[in-house]
Every structure is written in C-alpha cells, then in structure tokens.
Scaffold this motif. Structure first.
Motif, PDB file in Angstrom:
ATOM      1  N   PHE A 302       0.805  -1.221   0.000  1.00  0.00           N
ATOM      2  CA  PHE A 302       0.000   0.000   0.000  1.00  0.00           C
ATOM      3  C   PHE A 302       0.841   1.276   0.000  1.00  0.00           C
ATOM      4  O   PHE A 302       0.293   2.366   0.158  1.00  0.00           O
ATOM      5  N   ARG A 303       2.173   1.160  -0.180  1.00  0.00           N
ATOM      6  CA  ARG A 303       2.983   2.376  -0.294  1.00  0.00           C
ATOM      7  C   ARG A 303       2.625   3.079  -1.602  1.00  0.00           C
ATOM      8  O   ARG A 303       2.715   2.482  -2.679  1.00  0.00           O
ATOM      9  N   PRO A 304       2.240   4.362  -1.550  1.00  0.00           N
ATOM     10  CA  PRO A 304       1.826   5.054  -2.782  1.00  0.00           C
ATOM     11  C   PRO A 304       2.968   5.169  -3.783  1.00  0.00           C
ATOM     12  O   PRO A 304       4.066   5.589  -3.425  1.00  0.00           O
ATOM     13  N   PRO A 305       2.752   4.806  -5.044  1.00  0.00           N
ATOM     14  CA  PRO A 305       3.775   4.964  -6.080  1.00  0.00           C
ATOM     15  C   PRO A 305       4.085   6.446  -6.321  1.00  0.00           C
ATOM     16  O   PRO A 305       3.218   7.313  -6.107  1.00  0.00           O
ATOM     17  N   GLN A 306       5.264   6.722  -6.811  1.00  0.00           N
ATOM     18  CA  GLN A 306       5.670   8.105  -7.062  1.00  0.00           C
ATOM     19  C   GLN A 306       4.784   8.761  -8.108  1.00  0.00           C
ATOM     20  O   GLN A 306       4.483   9.949  -8.015  1.00  0.00           O
ATOM     21  N   ILE A 307       4.328   8.011  -9.116  1.00  0.00           N
ATOM     22  CA  ILE A 307       3.493   8.589 -10.158  1.00  0.00           C
ATOM     23  C   ILE A 307       2.188   9.127  -9.581  1.00  0.00           C
ATOM     24  O   ILE A 307       1.664  10.158 -10.027  1.00  0.00           O
ATOM     25  N   LEU A 308       1.674   8.470  -8.561  1.00  0.00           N
ATOM     26  CA  LEU A 308       0.438   8.932  -7.930  1.00  0.00           C
ATOM     27  C   LEU A 308       0.688  10.254  -7.208  1.00  0.00           C
ATOM     28  O   LEU A 308      -0.099  11.202  -7.338  1.00  0.00           O
ATOM     29  N   ARG A 309       1.762  10.323  -6.448  1.00  0.00           N
ATOM     30  CA  ARG A 309       2.089  11.571  -5.742  1.00  0.00           C
ATOM     31  C   ARG A 309       2.346  12.701  -6.742  1.00  0.00           C
ATOM     32  O   ARG A 309       1.915  13.844  -6.528  1.00  0.00           O
ATOM     33  N   GLN A 310       3.030  12.385  -7.834  1.00  0.00           N
ATOM     34  CA  GLN A 310       3.352  13.399  -8.835  1.00  0.00           C
ATOM     35  C   GLN A 310       2.098  13.995  -9.454  1.00  0.00           C
ATOM     36  O   GLN A 310       1.966  15.222  -9.560  1.00  0.00           O
ATOM     37  N   LEU A 311       1.177  13.142  -9.881  1.00  0.00           N
ATOM     38  CA  LEU A 311      -0.045  13.628 -10.515  1.00  0.00           C
ATOM     39  C   LEU A 311      -0.894  14.445  -9.548  1.00  0.00           C
ATOM     40  O   LEU A 311      -1.485  15.464  -9.936  1.00  0.00           O
ATOM     41  N   VAL A 312      -0.968  14.013  -8.298  1.00  0.00           N
ATOM     42  CA  VAL A 312      -1.723  14.779  -7.300  1.00  0.00           C
ATOM     43  C   VAL A 312      -1.073  16.140  -7.078  1.00  0.00           C
ATOM     44  O   VAL A 312      -1.756  17.171  -7.016  1.00  0.00           O
ATOM     45  N   ASP A 313       0.251  16.183  -6.978  1.00  0.00           N
ATOM     46  CA  ASP A 313       0.958  17.454  -6.817  1.00  0.00           C
ATOM     47  C   ASP A 313       0.712  18.388  -7.991  1.00  0.00           C
ATOM     48  O   ASP A 313       0.667  19.616  -7.827  1.00  0.00           O
ATOM     49  N   GLU A 314       0.544  17.832  -9.190  1.00  0.00           N
ATOM     50  CA  GLU A 314       0.294  18.633 -10.388  1.00  0.00           C
ATOM     51  C   GLU A 314      -1.172  19.034 -10.527  1.00  0.00           C
ATOM     52  O   GLU A 314      -1.544  19.726 -11.477  1.00  0.00           O
ATOM     53  N   GLY A 315      -2.006  18.600  -9.593  1.00  0.00           N
ATOM     54  CA  GLY A 315      -3.430  18.922  -9.655  1.00  0.00           C
ATOM     55  C   GLY A 315      -4.200  18.084 -10.643  1.00  0.00           C
ATOM     56  O   GLY A 315      -5.353  18.403 -10.968  1.00  0.00           O
ATOM     57  N   LYS A 316      -3.598  17.006 -11.122  1.00  0.00           N
ATOM     58  CA  LYS A 316      -4.268  16.103 -12.055  1.00  0.00           C
ATOM     59  C   LYS A 316      -4.930  14.993 -11.249  1.00  0.00           C
ATOM     60  O   LYS A 316      -4.350  13.936 -11.002  1.00  0.00           O
TER      61      LYS A 316
END
Length: 340
Positions: A302-316
């Motif tokens: 359940f560790r969040p992948p980096q791509i998920l954090r990246q997209l959330v940070d970008e507001g996507k």
C-alpha cells in the motif's frame, strides 16, 4: 432537457433522475469458526426511515442523493457553499439527461424525484433527517466534528452512516453520544450504476442500526455485504492493492494505461480497468486511502507509487479536474487519451 432548480434562500429544489437496476438481496456476512464465512438472512423489522440527509454534494454525495430520491426517500443534500451545491446539481442534471436518452426513466419519474430533493447549506436542516449519510472528505477529525455538530442540532436521534472507504467506524463513533447508531455505508462510484453497498460494523454499532441501513440498502436496490471494521474493510483493501500495482506497472513502462486497463477488462471481465477507475474515484482520494492503509497495515503493498504523488501534486486528480491517468472530455465525460 436540463433539470430545473430554484434558489430559495440557501436551498435548492432539484430535478434528478436514476438508473434503474434489478432488486437485490442484502446479505449479512459474518466470520464463523475457523474463519468460515457464514451468511444469515434475518427477518428483523428495522425502524422506518422516511428522510435521508446526504452531507457533501461531490462525486459520491450527489450520486447517493439521486438514488435515494429515486427510491422514494425525502432527501436533503448539503454542501458547504452554494457553488459546491450547484456543481452537485449539475452532475445530477447530466445523469438525468443520460437516463432519459437511454430510456431508463420517464419524465414522470423525473418529476416525482424532483419533489423529493432539497439542497441546502444549513447543517441544522440536515440534522433533522432520520438517516444521515456523510460523504465528506476522508479526514477523521472532520467526520467526527460533523457528527458532533449534527447531534447538537438534532431534535431527535438519527442514524449516522459514513461513506468512508477506509477510515475506522469505531474511531468516528467515539465522537458520538450514541455510538450504537453509527455505521459505515460504503457506496461505489457511480452510485446509480454500482450495485454494491458495504455495511461496516464498528465495535459499538447496534444490531438495530445494521438492520436499519440494510433495509435502506434493499430499498435502494443495492446488494449489501456486512463486514467488520478493519483498515480498508473488504473492498478498498482489494481494490486499492490492484490499483496501486497497476500504477507501478504504468510507472515502470510495462504497458500503457489503456492496455493495463484492457488486461483486466478483457482478461478478467472487470467492467472497468484499475487506472480508469482511479480517475473516476479521484487520485487525491486514492492517495489518502493508500497512505492510511500503508500506515495502519505496515505493508509495502500500500505504499503510494511516485506517479500517484506526482499527478496529485500537479493537480491532475482524474475526471473531476479533466486529467489524471487519462484526459477527459468535459462535454461527454469520456476518456480521450492516456496520460503520458
């Protein structure tokens, strides 16, 4: 024809529509000796619910309000401001359009449902309902504070069902003067199409409360399962694990987002692939749940992948912002291309 609504002080009268589904039986599932799952069908007569308040007019809230009103309940739909409430109304309008075009309901169905929904920004109005279904953001303190304030405003006891997909029902109920009336009622998106409701039982949840929300589920023509209050319950724990692994595969370049989704849709008969589903749920919601499950269960799954954090940070954040793993068409609601 678009739904009509009139502004009356802080309240809306809303036209809505529903997707008709076949009636379903709500099952009470318990773990028996040696972990064997047993199913019992009870005949207990639950207290009658006549009115339902839905807290939050977002993705889940407006869907719950729509289905409840279409099933004959008087519904109060609440959000923090008129703009948020109006967005919920517009989403209901779009579902109305689809329902009429697909011949899933008549204009008479629409008009009758119209009479049953009232929108408001006043918490004291919601506090007078028989059942309050909370669909606020996934923050424990927020849900506890809402519950406390609703109890302080209520003129009679109510049942409180949280739509949380991961937070502890037992912890939410600690804020209540009546913890036996607190239960989880986890709907799935889109509410008018998805038949499952996960009833989650906290340590203090009374049997009467379980029977009451089970009866509501039956009237909503949902298939209900009853699970115990553990992190992720049953559905989120399985669904999030699949979704996060799909993100890792996308991140590693194993396949494109559409091809990963097709693998599950065509190979395993899933109605929707895990990445497109994540876009519908909201990437921010998925991130919050993943962080919670990683913290509570201590599993690297359940560790969040980096791509998920990246997209959330970008507001996507997915469909609600127009882009996530897919880019979305605002007019049709269809995914146009995969994120790259």
């Amino acid at each position: 024809m678009l739904a009509e609504y009139s502004l009356l002080g802080n309240a809306y009268s809303i036209t809505t529509a529903i997707e008709v589904v076949e009636p379903a039986l709500c099952r009470h599932v318990k773990a028996g000796p040696e972990g064997i799952v047993r199913t019992s069908l009870k005949e207990t007569v639950a207290p009658t619910i006549e009115s339902i308040a839905v807290i939050g007019a977002g993705t889940m809230g407006h869907g719950i309000a729509l289905v409840a009103a279409g099933s004959g309940y008087r519904v109060i739909l609440l959000d923090v401001d008129l703009d948020s409430l109006a967005r919920g109304v517009q989403a209901i309008e779009r579902n109305l359009e689809k329902g009429i075009k697909l011949a899933k309901l008549t204009e008479d169905d629409r008009d009758q449902t119209l009479q049953r929904i009232r929108g408001t920004t006043r918490l004291e109005e919601a506090a007078q309902a028989d059942l309050i279904i909370e669909a606020a953001p996934e923050q424990l303190q927020l849900k506890q504070e809402l519950l406390q304030e609703l109890e302080s405003l209520a003129q009679h006891p109510f049942y409180f069902a949280t739509n949380t997909s991961s937070l502890s029902i037992t912890e939410i109920a600690k804020a209540s003067q009546h913890p036996g009336r607190v239960v989880g009622m986890h709907f799935f998106n889109p509410v008018h199409l998805m038949r499952l409701v996960e009833i989650v039982v906290g340590k203090a949840t009374a049997e009467e409360t379980i029977e009451t929300v089970r009866e509501v589920g039956r009237r909503l023509r949902k298939e209900c399962i009853v699970v115990q209050d553990v992190p992720g319950f049953a559905s989120s724990r399985l669904g999030v694990a699949l979704g996060l692994e799909a993100m890792r595969m996308f991140e590693q370049g194993v396949a494109s987002a559409p091809d990963i989704d097709k693998a599950m849709e065509l190979g395993y008969n899933h109605p929707m692939g895990p990445l497109k589903l994540t876009d519908l749920v909201g990437l921010d919601v998925r991130l919050n749940i993943a962080e919670y499950l990683h913290r509570e269960l201590g599993s690297e799954t359940f560790r969040p992948p980096q791509i998920l954090r990246q997209l959330v940070d970008e507001g996507k954040l997915g469909k609600k912002t127009g882009e996530g793993f897919y880019a979305w068409n605002d007019e049709t609601g269809d995914a146009r291309r995969a994120h790259s």
